[in-house]
Design an enzyme around this catalytic site. Structure first.
Site, PDB file in Angstrom:
ATOM      1  NE  ARG A 293      46.536  46.893 -46.352  1.00 11.29           N
ATOM      2  CZ  ARG A 293      45.722  45.840 -46.307  1.00 11.29           C
ATOM      3  NH1 ARG A 293      45.644  45.001 -47.320  1.00 11.29           N
ATOM      4  NH2 ARG A 293      44.949  45.643 -45.247  1.00 11.29           N
TER       5      ARG A 293
ATOM      6  NE  ARG B 253      42.813  47.571 -52.961  1.00 14.80           N
ATOM      7  CZ  ARG B 253      42.016  48.425 -52.336  1.00 14.80           C
ATOM      8  NH1 ARG B 253      41.029  49.015 -52.998  1.00 14.80           N
ATOM      9  NH2 ARG B 253      42.184  48.695 -51.063  1.00 14.80           N
TER      10      ARG B 253
ATOM     11  NE  ARG C 140      42.101  39.136 -56.637  1.00 12.20           N
ATOM     12  CZ  ARG C 140      41.567  39.941 -55.759  1.00 12.20           C
ATOM     13  NH1 ARG C 140      42.308  40.550 -54.888  1.00 12.20           N
ATOM     14  NH2 ARG C 140      40.259  40.140 -55.729  1.00 12.20           N
TER      15      ARG C 140
ATOM     16  CG  ASP D 225      43.073  39.476 -44.957  1.00 11.14           C
ATOM     17  OD1 ASP D 225      43.051  40.536 -45.598  1.00 11.14           O
ATOM     18  OD2 ASP D 225      42.494  39.340 -43.856  1.00 11.14           O
TER      19      ASP D 225
ATOM     20  CE1 TYR E 269      38.582  44.497 -39.860  1.00 13.66           C
ATOM     21  CE2 TYR E 269      40.533  43.428 -38.988  1.00 13.66           C
ATOM     22  CZ  TYR E 269      39.956  44.445 -39.722  1.00 13.66           C
ATOM     23  OH  TYR E 269      40.744  45.405 -40.308  1.00 13.66           O
TER      24      TYR E 269
END
Lengths: 352, 352
Positions: free
Chosen positions: A26, A30, A39, A75, A153
């Protein structure tokens, strides 16, 4: 004479790198102000589907930190999203499936991935990134989710802490479970193959939530499909990394998957991990929470990871899990610099 | 001739029980319809503070399941709440501190616990429960949180997945951290002592989130205060259980705490746990998620836990973590019956 290998690829091949390679799960995302500026709002899946944005975001941490590897901004749900399963990534929550996978009929919602048609933007992003990277310095890593973690998921309908539905399915209808994992394995194989064919030079399979399984569960319900993914991807000739969180009890099983490198979370010191994994390069495993500790603590923890990683036949420095969104980029920069400084000292000592 | 011991206490003392004792963490609570009928809405801390409700809720699972132990209906934040730190338990979220612990000045918000004044309702609840239980059959367990886990709520301000603030504090200001843990250790000692003095016959210290720590962190920042709690509570003469989740790497350290029994989550098979813990009775460790699997799977998993637990010098059957709120009580009833049936067979085999 062949061209010099990047430090990352050297470690994967069992040779001595010029410096200890370091990257962060990652690292693109962010925690970087330049990422947030680029973004804006909107689904992360839209950003991933826009090659100029995805390529730039992939490169940002390479420029800022000087890491030895870039990981494609993507992702693990991109393939199932691309074939229309009906899944989105909700900010602050994670992947959420509108209609979860509950029965055999849902298998029809999972058709094979046709990369050129379904994910042309991923292929384009990989090409753009490779064009910008010096292949002798920085390695581009492609990735996918391992079948168990992606299935979690689809079956739970979103992130879970208890995994009750996915465990009920695997134990209650093992045949359906294995069919689901087979389909998801094919998706991950196609997804990673497309990335490698476009230029990715290494791959990582994220079985992030495997640590929720007991060893017998992992061996029966997760390892077989992961092993098939690793086996089929072996033909691509690039190093294969397998990573999960909380996998202390699973490391020796994970080492049988065919992976070339095993990623370790921060709970298991790397020297201990090596006793379980055997003769494998390891990747890890600084606690991402320690990036919030004072600098001297962070530095000492970094040195400790380097020392313990030195017990393995090769060590790719990383965090033990992904970069936390609130992380100060300066802390990560300090870690990279320290790993490179200390890693050179260690490498010299090993050569002498 | 002394009166016969309950199966639970027999195991703790290293003698052969008449049946394998079984109870479940969070057996008193949301999974029971009779609990939901009694509780209504309102803060759980209000229900805990009402002895007629708290005693009844404590007894409900004993009546329904025939478990070998009752655990006081309470919460690990009861002591810090009682001394006015400013913390509540939010439904669906967990303990939340209005103003988290951030600096040395916050130590003044943590005065000692005076049980008779601060938690008379807990003392009254214990007395009521003991009045209803046959001491030769059912053991009443009192409990508290271990300093690290309680501190994590105070410092993070609520439940956390990353524990960044608490790790930053322990590494950044170890002196303050140890002082905080010392104060919390005193609170837990006073809290459990009050329960035992009122009639609780065993105690469990919940270090639920210890598994977020690496072994060196646990040894330096959590184990010392836990060891002091265990040591001081030793004077009470009741068995002491230590439990945490995801503690595979920590079990051998936990076994040095002075605990008489070590609780194990479902990730580590009990026979493996025994090799790490040594000559200790163990408690655990059926995966709570398996209560959602088909009955035959649940039964086989229960038998597997019994078989593996048979490698330890004593085994208290439990889940590997708390009962999940959506659990069907009939599943837990089936587990209790099976443990008692099979456990008697195992006990007979051991005697012959």
């Amino acid at each position: 004479m062949s061209s010099p290998k990047s430090p990352f690829l050297s470690v994967c091949e069992g040779s001595q790198p010029s410096q200890t390679p370091v990257w962060f799960m990652r690292q693109a995302g962010r925690s970087l102000p330049e990422y947030r500026a680029l973004r804006g709002s909107g689904s992360i899946l839209d950003a991933i589907a826009t090659p100029e944005i995805a390529a730039e975001v992939t490169l940002q941490p390479v420029r800022r930190y000087g890491v030895d590897a870039a990981i494609l901004f993507s992702d693990i749900v991109v393939p199932v999203h691309a074939i229309g399963f009906g899944i989105d990534v909700i900010p602050g929550r994670g992947p959420v499936a509108e209609t979860p996978f509950t029965s055999r009929a849902d298998l029809t919602r999972l058709r094979p991935l046709a990369p050129e048609e379904d994910i042309p933007h991923v292929i384009e992003t990989v090409r753009r990134v490779r064009d910008e990277l010096d292949e002798n310095a920085t390695t581009l890593i492609g990735f996918a989710g391992a079948p168990f973690t992606v299935a979690s998921y689809l079956v739970e309908g979103g992130p879970s802490r208890t995994f009750t539905k996915v465990k009920a399915l695997m134990h209650g209808d093992p045949d359906l479970w294995h069919e689901l994992c087979d389909v998801l394995a094919d998706l991950s194989i196609a997804f990673i193959s497309a990335q490698v064919n476009a230029g990715a030079q290494a791959l990582q399979l994220f079985d992030s939530w495997a640590g929720a399984l007991s060893p017998p569960e992992y061996e029966r319900f997760a390892l077989p499909s992961t092993t098939r993914v690793m086996s089929e991807l072996g033909a691509l000739g690039v190093p294969r990394i397998l990573f999960g969180v909380g996998t202390g009890e699973l490391l020796s099983l994970m080492a049988t998957s065919g992976a070339d490198v095993v990623g370790v979370d921060w709970r298991v010191p790397l020297d201990v991990a090596t006793t379980r994994i055997g003769n494998f390069p390891v990747q890890g495993n600084l606690d991402p929470a320690l990036c919030f500790a004072p600098t001297d603590v962070l530095e000492e923890a970094t040195r400790d990871v380097l020392r313990r990683g030195g017990h393995a036949p090769g060590h790719i420095f990383n965090l033990g899990h992904g970069v936390l969104p609130e992380t100060d980029p300066d802390s990560l920069k300090r870690v990279v610099d320290l790993v490179h400084e200390e890693g050179q000292i260690l490498a010299k000592a090993a050569r002498s």
